[in-house]
Design a protein around this motif. Sequence first.
Motif, mmCIF file in Angstrom:
data_model
loop_
_atom_site.group_PDB
_atom_site.id
_atom_site.type_symbol
_atom_site.label_atom_id
_atom_site.label_comp_id
_atom_site.label_asym_id
_atom_site.label_seq_id
_atom_site.Cartn_x
_atom_site.Cartn_y
_atom_site.Cartn_z
ATOM 1 N N ARG A 46 0.808 -1.228 0.000
ATOM 2 C CA ARG A 46 0.000 0.000 0.000
ATOM 3 C C ARG A 46 0.842 1.280 0.000
ATOM 4 O O ARG A 46 0.433 2.306 0.510
ATOM 5 N N GLY A 47 2.016 1.205 -0.599
ATOM 6 C CA GLY A 47 2.874 2.378 -0.723
ATOM 7 C C GLY A 47 2.634 3.054 -2.057
ATOM 8 O O GLY A 47 1.585 2.888 -2.678
ATOM 9 N N SER A 48 3.614 3.833 -2.493
ATOM 10 C CA SER A 48 3.490 4.485 -3.790
ATOM 11 C C SER A 48 4.852 4.516 -4.474
ATOM 12 O O SER A 48 5.896 4.419 -3.833
ATOM 13 N N ILE A 49 4.801 4.642 -5.797
ATOM 14 C CA ILE A 49 6.007 4.752 -6.600
ATOM 15 C C ILE A 49 5.855 6.006 -7.455
ATOM 16 O O ILE A 49 4.777 6.272 -7.985
ATOM 17 N N GLU A 50 6.915 6.783 -7.525
ATOM 18 C CA GLU A 50 6.872 8.026 -8.288
ATOM 19 C C GLU A 50 8.183 8.185 -9.037
ATOM 20 O O GLU A 50 9.260 7.984 -8.475
ATOM 21 N N ARG A 51 8.082 8.565 -10.307
ATOM 22 C CA ARG A 51 9.288 8.829 -11.090
ATOM 23 C C ARG A 51 9.742 10.243 -10.759
ATOM 24 O O ARG A 51 8.997 11.204 -10.908
ATOM 25 N N VAL A 52 10.977 10.397 -10.294
ATOM 26 C CA VAL A 52 11.489 11.715 -9.937
ATOM 27 C C VAL A 52 12.448 12.263 -10.991
ATOM 28 O O VAL A 52 12.709 13.464 -11.018
ATOM 29 N N ALA A 53 12.969 11.397 -11.841
ATOM 30 C CA ALA A 53 13.830 11.793 -12.959
ATOM 31 C C ALA A 53 13.839 10.625 -13.933
ATOM 32 O O ALA A 53 13.272 9.567 -13.654
ATOM 33 N N THR A 54 14.468 10.815 -15.062
ATOM 34 C CA THR A 54 14.546 9.732 -16.030
ATOM 35 C C THR A 54 15.274 8.554 -15.407
ATOM 36 O O THR A 54 16.414 8.691 -14.953
ATOM 37 N N ARG A 55 14.567 7.440 -15.301
ATOM 38 C CA ARG A 55 15.088 6.185 -14.763
ATOM 39 C C ARG A 55 15.483 6.267 -13.293
ATOM 40 O O ARG A 55 16.326 5.510 -12.828
ATOM 41 N N VAL A 56 14.858 7.187 -12.552
ATOM 42 C CA VAL A 56 15.055 7.310 -11.104
ATOM 43 C C VAL A 56 13.675 7.357 -10.461
ATOM 44 O O VAL A 56 12.842 8.175 -10.841
ATOM 45 N N PHE A 57 13.445 6.482 -9.476
ATOM 46 C CA PHE A 57 12.128 6.345 -8.867
ATOM 47 C C PHE A 57 12.219 6.449 -7.356
ATOM 48 O O PHE A 57 13.222 6.067 -6.754
ATOM 49 N N LEU A 58 11.145 6.963 -6.755
ATOM 50 C CA LEU A 58 11.024 7.047 -5.308
ATOM 51 C C LEU A 58 9.909 6.111 -4.870
ATOM 52 O O LEU A 58 8.770 6.241 -5.320
ATOM 53 N N LEU A 59 10.254 5.167 -4.003
ATOM 54 C CA LEU A 59 9.273 4.245 -3.430
ATOM 55 C C LEU A 59 9.009 4.703 -2.008
ATOM 56 O O LEU A 59 9.935 4.816 -1.204
ATOM 57 N N THR A 60 7.756 4.993 -1.690
ATOM 58 C CA THR A 60 7.424 5.476 -0.356
ATOM 59 C C THR A 60 6.412 4.549 0.307
ATOM 60 O O THR A 60 5.433 4.145 -0.307
ATOM 61 N N PRO A 61 6.646 4.227 1.577
ATOM 62 C CA PRO A 61 5.703 3.390 2.328
ATOM 63 C C PRO A 61 4.371 4.109 2.522
ATOM 64 O O PRO A 61 4.261 5.329 2.321
ATOM 65 N N ALA A 62 3.377 3.366 2.962
ATOM 66 C CA ALA A 62 2.019 3.894 3.109
ATOM 67 C C ALA A 62 1.950 5.059 4.086
ATOM 68 O O ALA A 62 1.151 5.967 3.913
ATOM 69 N N ASP A 63 2.795 5.079 5.114
ATOM 70 C CA ASP A 63 2.721 6.125 6.129
ATOM 71 C C ASP A 63 3.599 7.332 5.814
ATOM 72 O O ASP A 63 3.842 8.168 6.673
ATOM 73 N N THR A 64 4.085 7.456 4.579
ATOM 74 C CA THR A 64 4.960 8.563 4.191
ATOM 75 C C THR A 64 4.218 9.487 3.239
ATOM 76 O O THR A 64 3.599 9.044 2.284
ATOM 77 N N GLU A 65 4.297 10.783 3.518
ATOM 78 C CA GLU A 65 3.656 11.779 2.664
ATOM 79 C C GLU A 65 4.714 12.408 1.764
ATOM 80 O O GLU A 65 5.781 12.803 2.223
ATOM 81 N N ILE A 66 4.404 12.515 0.480
ATOM 82 C CA ILE A 66 5.286 13.166 -0.474
ATOM 83 C C ILE A 66 4.806 14.601 -0.616
ATOM 84 O O ILE A 66 3.657 14.852 -0.955
ATOM 85 N N SER A 73 5.221 18.009 -2.617
ATOM 86 C CA SER A 73 5.731 18.573 -3.863
ATOM 87 C C SER A 73 6.268 19.964 -3.602
ATOM 88 O O SER A 73 5.641 20.768 -2.919
ATOM 89 N N GLY A 74 7.417 20.285 -4.172
ATOM 90 C CA GLY A 74 8.011 21.602 -4.001
ATOM 91 C C GLY A 74 7.349 22.665 -4.843
ATOM 92 O O GLY A 74 7.621 23.846 -4.696
#
Length: 144
Positions: A108-128, A130-131
């Motif tokens: 139940r986490g999330s995956i987000e592309r932060v750059a070309t071929r670079v990804f951020l995997l965040t657990p369910a209890d983590t808030e992303i 945005s700047g």
Amino acid sequence: MGSVRKASAWLGLVEDNDDRYYDDEYTEEAAPSGEAWVTDPRVRVASEAAEEQGRRIATVTPDGFRDARGIGELFREGVPVIVNLTSMEPGDAKRVVDFAAGLTFGLRGSIERVATRVFLLTPADTEIVSGEAGRTAGGFFNQS
């Protein structure tokens, strides 16, 4: 542009202007018998104090799909993981992204592309955060 091609471009596995089409089939390479998975020693994690406070972020730069286990172990512990796939072959990079997507979905986490071929995997209890929300119309140093 086909939907698979668009998804591959969004995930950073192919360039948007690249004419090649990646539809590589997975080839399962069996590990030699008796060889166990080992957590990748290149995983960098903050100090023990940060671990006690739950303020850790791991950075992983895998060489191949075999390094995916280290990503999964960190993520299961609740550690956000930055996965840098820039040094991988496209086929293996696609497999790692598929693994990471399944991992984040299952936990139940999330995956987000932060750059070309670079990804951020965040657990369910983590808030992303945005700047872009805090930007002003004229920029930070607007003197008008």
